[in-house]
Design an enzyme around this catalytic site. Sequence first.
Site, PDB file in Angstrom:
ATOM      1  N   HIS A 118      -8.301   9.356   4.065  1.00 13.85           N
ATOM      2  CA  HIS A 118      -7.809   8.147   5.270  1.00 13.85           C
ATOM      3  C   HIS A 118      -8.205   8.796   6.532  1.00 13.85           C
ATOM      4  O   HIS A 118      -8.663   9.919   6.607  1.00 13.85           O
ATOM      5  CB  HIS A 118      -6.405   8.049   5.294  1.00 13.85           C
ATOM      6  CG  HIS A 118      -5.852   7.428   3.981  1.00 13.85           C
ATOM      7  ND1 HIS A 118      -4.603   7.710   3.388  1.00 13.85           N
ATOM      8  CD2 HIS A 118      -6.173   6.387   3.298  1.00 13.85           C
ATOM      9  CE1 HIS A 118      -4.357   7.187   2.256  1.00 13.85           C
ATOM     10  NE2 HIS A 118      -5.416   6.124   2.077  1.00 13.85           N
ATOM     11  N   GLY A 119      -8.555   7.819   7.450  1.00 11.85           N
ATOM     12  CA  GLY A 119      -9.143   8.147   8.832  1.00 11.85           C
ATOM     13  C   GLY A 119     -10.476   7.892   9.072  1.00 11.85           C
ATOM     14  O   GLY A 119     -11.233   7.142   8.256  1.00 11.85           O
ATOM     15  N   ASP A 127       2.934   5.085  -5.584  1.00 14.91           N
ATOM     16  CA  ASP A 127       2.145   6.367  -5.419  1.00 14.91           C
ATOM     17  C   ASP A 127       2.896   7.359  -5.769  1.00 14.91           C
ATOM     18  O   ASP A 127       3.482   7.938  -4.975  1.00 14.91           O
ATOM     19  CB  ASP A 127       1.466   6.306  -4.002  1.00 14.91           C
ATOM     20  CG  ASP A 127       0.645   7.591  -3.981  1.00 14.91           C
ATOM     21  OD1 ASP A 127       0.488   8.354  -4.825  1.00 14.91           O
ATOM     22  OD2 ASP A 127       0.027   7.848  -2.974  1.00 14.91           O
ATOM     23  N   ASP A 151       0.850  -1.309   0.002  1.00  9.51           N
ATOM     24  CA  ASP A 151      -0.103   0.046   0.039  1.00  9.51           C
ATOM     25  C   ASP A 151       0.908   1.279   0.058  1.00  9.51           C
ATOM     26  O   ASP A 151       1.806   1.373   0.975  1.00  9.51           O
ATOM     27  CB  ASP A 151      -0.850   0.051   1.188  1.00  9.51           C
ATOM     28  CG  ASP A 151      -2.161   0.828   1.302  1.00  9.51           C
ATOM     29  OD1 ASP A 151      -2.428   1.300   0.178  1.00  9.51           O
ATOM     30  OD2 ASP A 151      -2.750   1.184   2.473  1.00  9.51           O
ATOM     31  N   HIS A 152       0.778   2.178  -0.908  1.00 12.26           N
ATOM     32  CA  HIS A 152       1.451   3.230  -1.034  1.00 12.26           C
ATOM     33  C   HIS A 152       3.100   3.325  -1.093  1.00 12.26           C
ATOM     34  O   HIS A 152       3.681   4.037  -0.127  1.00 12.26           O
ATOM     35  CB  HIS A 152       0.795   4.316  -0.095  1.00 12.26           C
ATOM     36  CG  HIS A 152      -0.421   4.750   0.115  1.00 12.26           C
ATOM     37  ND1 HIS A 152      -0.728   5.749  -0.886  1.00 12.26           N
ATOM     38  CD2 HIS A 152      -1.527   4.462   0.710  1.00 12.26           C
ATOM     39  CE1 HIS A 152      -2.244   5.942  -0.801  1.00 12.26           C
ATOM     40  NE2 HIS A 152      -2.550   5.331   0.145  1.00 12.26           N
ATOM     41  N   SER A 163     -13.530   3.093   4.107  1.00 13.43           N
ATOM     42  CA  SER A 163     -14.057   2.690   5.354  1.00 13.43           C
ATOM     43  C   SER A 163     -15.459   3.217   5.181  1.00 13.43           C
ATOM     44  O   SER A 163     -15.593   4.532   4.923  1.00 13.43           O
ATOM     45  CB  SER A 163     -13.395   2.648   6.397  1.00 13.43           C
ATOM     46  OG  SER A 163     -12.113   2.082   6.677  1.00 13.43           O
TER      47      SER A 163
END
Lengths: 98, 269
Positions: free
Chosen positions: B216-217, B123, B101-102, B253
């Site tokens: 994100h978050g 990324d 990821d990233h 999410s």
Amino acid sequence: MAPDEADLGVPVEEIQRGIKHGVRKINIDTDNRMALTGAIRKVLTENPSEFDPRKYLTPAMAAMRKLCKERFEQFGTAGNAPKIKPLPSRRWPSAQVR
Amino acid sequence: MRGQSATTGSKPDTGDSSLARITLRQLLDHAAEYGYGVPAFNMNNMEQGLAIMEAAEETKSPVILQASRGARAYANDVVLAKLIDALVEIHPDIPVCMHLDHGNNEATCVTAIQYGFTSVMMDGSLKEDGKSPADYAYNSGITKRVVDMAHWGGVSVEGEIGVLGSLESGGGEQEDGHGVEGAISHDQLLTDPEQAVEFVKDTHVDALAVAMGTSHGAYKFSRKPDGAVLAMNVIEDIHRRLPNMHLVMHGSSSVPEDLQEIINKYGAR
């Protein structure tokens, strides 16, 4: 400032709409962080004398497993494992060009 | 040695741990053919790995496990690599894509491949520091280099065009030290569909992450997201222009209410 509780995340319906339009990979981290940490907090709050890690990590894993199962079902992933035969690594396609 | 294969020895016959590993490309090609999506769950430790794989087993789902640079630093590359071997061995019938990821540069991507990842994200929407927005030439250049290298080994590559972040606040949220810093303009936070077409042509990525308002978050939106803050129309537009490209939604999410309730009830907000 905490926003309105119910509306913090990306609604599952919007992701399902995306799947109809070419979305194939959906990244999920926060949901699992919350599932794990929530379950751990619950055990430790209700029973502060507990110090066996298995006692809070087992329910934490169960909470995460439940969330993952929901997403597999919601995204249509469920049931597809038996339909795929992973290529052995020596046959992985290289330099595919569209 | 006659009568005994070198690989099985006296160990129980648990199968070849490389058997159920799948590249992102093969998995997403299947998903496109049958019209489904695949969640990519982040993994940092054994508990997360076991939980994700048990859920995949119970629902008979192929799965993408992903580790960020933060996860690799936390768990150690060797531990992660052996953990993936173990998960694949425990669940031989579940196709597992192991994804970085990233990735922030070529080295992060190549070392992930050395540890058995079947897919990497380069990324290049941000520079190597993971904070400063990069220009198109930088992004397409570094992504193309990683694609060339990864494809030599058959490993898949996800690229990103546009900068992830909130359309409400005009910025990103740091996760594992990755994420745009400071405010950036609205059009940087939305992938330009025309540029997406150019990027795919220039880089030959296997999957494309797009920016359309997810971040994100836990605090993605301050109200039920509509088209102004979650630009699904950008996805639809890119899909029309690139019908064969596999699109990736980051920061997706759903932050369900029952989890919010538990985490708030038993702790500070």
